[in-house]
Design a protein around this motif. Sequence first.
Motif, PDB file in Angstrom:
ATOM      1  N   LEU A   1      -1.346  27.519 -32.947  1.00 53.88           N
ATOM      2  CA  LEU A   1      -2.134  27.936 -34.113  1.00 53.88           C
ATOM      3  C   LEU A   1      -2.725  29.327 -33.915  1.00 53.88           C
ATOM      4  N   LEU A   2      -3.171  29.623 -32.712  1.00 53.95           N
ATOM      5  CA  LEU A   2      -3.702  30.956 -32.422  1.00 53.95           C
ATOM      6  C   LEU A   2      -2.610  32.014 -32.556  1.00 53.95           C
ATOM      7  N   ALA A   3      -1.402  31.695 -32.090  1.00 50.08           N
ATOM      8  CA  ALA A   3      -0.290  32.635 -32.218  1.00 50.08           C
ATOM      9  C   ALA A   3       0.040  32.897 -33.681  1.00 50.08           C
ATOM     10  N   VAL A   4       0.038  31.856 -34.494  1.00 48.62           N
ATOM     11  CA  VAL A   4       0.311  32.025 -35.924  1.00 48.62           C
ATOM     12  C   VAL A   4      -0.792  32.868 -36.567  1.00 48.62           C
ATOM     13  N   ALA A   5      -2.044  32.614 -36.197  1.00 50.07           N
ATOM     14  CA  ALA A   5      -3.152  33.372 -36.777  1.00 50.07           C
ATOM     15  C   ALA A   5      -3.074  34.851 -36.408  1.00 50.07           C
ATOM     16  N   VAL A   6      -2.788  35.145 -35.148  1.00 51.08           N
ATOM     17  CA  VAL A   6      -2.683  36.542 -34.716  1.00 51.08           C
ATOM     18  C   VAL A   6      -1.507  37.228 -35.417  1.00 51.08           C
ATOM     19  N   GLY A   7      -0.370  36.543 -35.489  1.00 51.30           N
ATOM     20  CA  GLY A   7       0.792  37.101 -36.181  1.00 51.30           C
ATOM     21  C   GLY A   7       0.516  37.345 -37.653  1.00 51.30           C
ATOM     22  N   TRP A   8      -0.224  36.432 -38.267  1.00 49.91           N
ATOM     23  CA  TRP A   8      -0.563  36.584 -39.680  1.00 49.91           C
ATOM     24  C   TRP A   8      -1.470  37.789 -39.898  1.00 49.91           C
ATOM     25  N   ILE A   9      -2.453  37.959 -39.020  1.00 44.19           N
ATOM     26  CA  ILE A   9      -3.374  39.098 -39.157  1.00 44.19           C
ATOM     27  C   ILE A   9      -2.633  40.422 -38.988  1.00 44.19           C
ATOM     28  N   ILE A  10      -1.803  40.510 -37.966  1.00 46.52           N
ATOM     29  CA  ILE A  10      -1.038  41.744 -37.735  1.00 46.52           C
ATOM     30  C   ILE A  10      -0.095  42.007 -38.902  1.00 46.52           C
ATOM     31  N   GLY A  11       0.600  40.958 -39.349  1.00 44.18           N
ATOM     32  CA  GLY A  11       1.538  41.110 -40.461  1.00 44.18           C
ATOM     33  C   GLY A  11       0.860  41.482 -41.762  1.00 44.18           C
ATOM     34  N   ALA A  12      -0.307  40.901 -42.016  1.00 41.50           N
ATOM     35  CA  ALA A  12      -1.035  41.226 -43.248  1.00 41.50           C
ATOM     36  C   ALA A  12      -1.468  42.684 -43.251  1.00 41.50           C
ATOM     37  N   GLU A  13      -1.908  43.169 -42.094  1.00 39.01           N
ATOM     38  CA  GLU A  13      -2.308  44.579 -41.994  1.00 39.01           C
ATOM     39  C   GLU A  13      -1.111  45.496 -42.247  1.00 39.01           C
ATOM     40  N   ARG A  14       0.037  45.130 -41.716  1.00 36.67           N
ATOM     41  CA  ARG A  14       1.231  45.960 -41.901  1.00 36.67           C
ATOM     42  C   ARG A  14       1.717  45.907 -43.345  1.00 36.67           C
ATOM     43  N   GLU A  15       1.650  44.736 -43.963  1.00 32.99           N
ATOM     44  CA  GLU A  15       2.042  44.649 -45.369  1.00 32.99           C
ATOM     45  C   GLU A  15       1.078  45.439 -46.258  1.00 32.99           C
ATOM     46  N   HIS A  16      -0.190  45.417 -45.911  1.00 32.12           N
ATOM     47  CA  HIS A  16      -1.188  46.157 -46.685  1.00 32.12           C
ATOM     48  C   HIS A  16      -0.893  47.658 -46.653  1.00 32.12           C
ATOM     49  N   LYS A  17      -0.386  48.147 -45.527  1.00 32.73           N
ATOM     50  CA  LYS A  17      -0.054  49.570 -45.391  1.00 32.73           C
ATOM     51  C   LYS A  17       1.400  49.859 -45.763  1.00 32.73           C
ATOM     52  N   HIS A  18       2.086  48.876 -46.335  1.00 32.60           N
ATOM     53  CA  HIS A  18       3.475  48.999 -46.799  1.00 32.60           C
ATOM     54  C   HIS A  18       4.420  49.445 -45.690  1.00 32.60           C
ATOM     55  N   ARG A  19       4.272  48.867 -44.530  1.00 29.32           N
ATOM     56  CA  ARG A  19       5.167  49.151 -43.403  1.00 29.32           C
ATOM     57  C   ARG A  19       6.194  48.039 -43.285  1.00 29.32           C
ATOM     58  N   PRO A  20       7.338  48.343 -42.661  1.00 30.03           N
ATOM     59  CA  PRO A  20       8.339  47.285 -42.478  1.00 30.03           C
ATOM     60  C   PRO A  20       7.852  46.241 -41.474  1.00 30.03           C
ATOM     61  N   ALA A  21       8.542  45.126 -41.407  1.00 27.44           N
ATOM     62  CA  ALA A  21       8.202  44.009 -40.519  1.00 27.44           C
ATOM     63  C   ALA A  21       6.805  43.516 -40.832  1.00 27.44           C
ATOM     64  N   GLY A  22       6.725  42.715 -41.887  1.00 29.53           N
ATOM     65  CA  GLY A  22       5.433  42.258 -42.364  1.00 29.53           C
ATOM     66  C   GLY A  22       4.967  40.951 -41.761  1.00 29.53           C
ATOM     67  N   MET A  23       4.308  40.162 -42.589  1.00 26.46           N
ATOM     68  CA  MET A  23       3.628  38.962 -42.151  1.00 26.46           C
ATOM     69  C   MET A  23       4.584  37.918 -41.576  1.00 26.46           C
TER      70      MET A  23
END
Length: 82
Positions: A29-51
């Motif tokens: 669950l911690l791994a999913v949460a960390v991946g989600w946070i990193i992915g959400a930040e990248r999607e917010h900045k319109h970068r490839p490899a998102g959530m």
Amino acid sequence: MEFIKNYFSGHDTTFIISQLIGFVAAALLLAVAVGWIIGAEREHKHRPAGMRTHVLVCLGACVIALLECQLRQEVLEQNTSN
């Protein structure tokens, strides 16, 4: 699973196995949460490899790390029993 039963013989294995399952579930669950946070930040900045990509990568890394710990423990147990 046999390793766990042999390792904890003479103890309440149900409690120990439930703790192990809880630890694995918390790590995943911690791994999913960390991946989600990193992915959400990248999607917010319109970068490839998102959530979705980062959740899967973090989940895969966590599974590999958990397997490595289990295998190392089994090898150590085999070496000390010889």
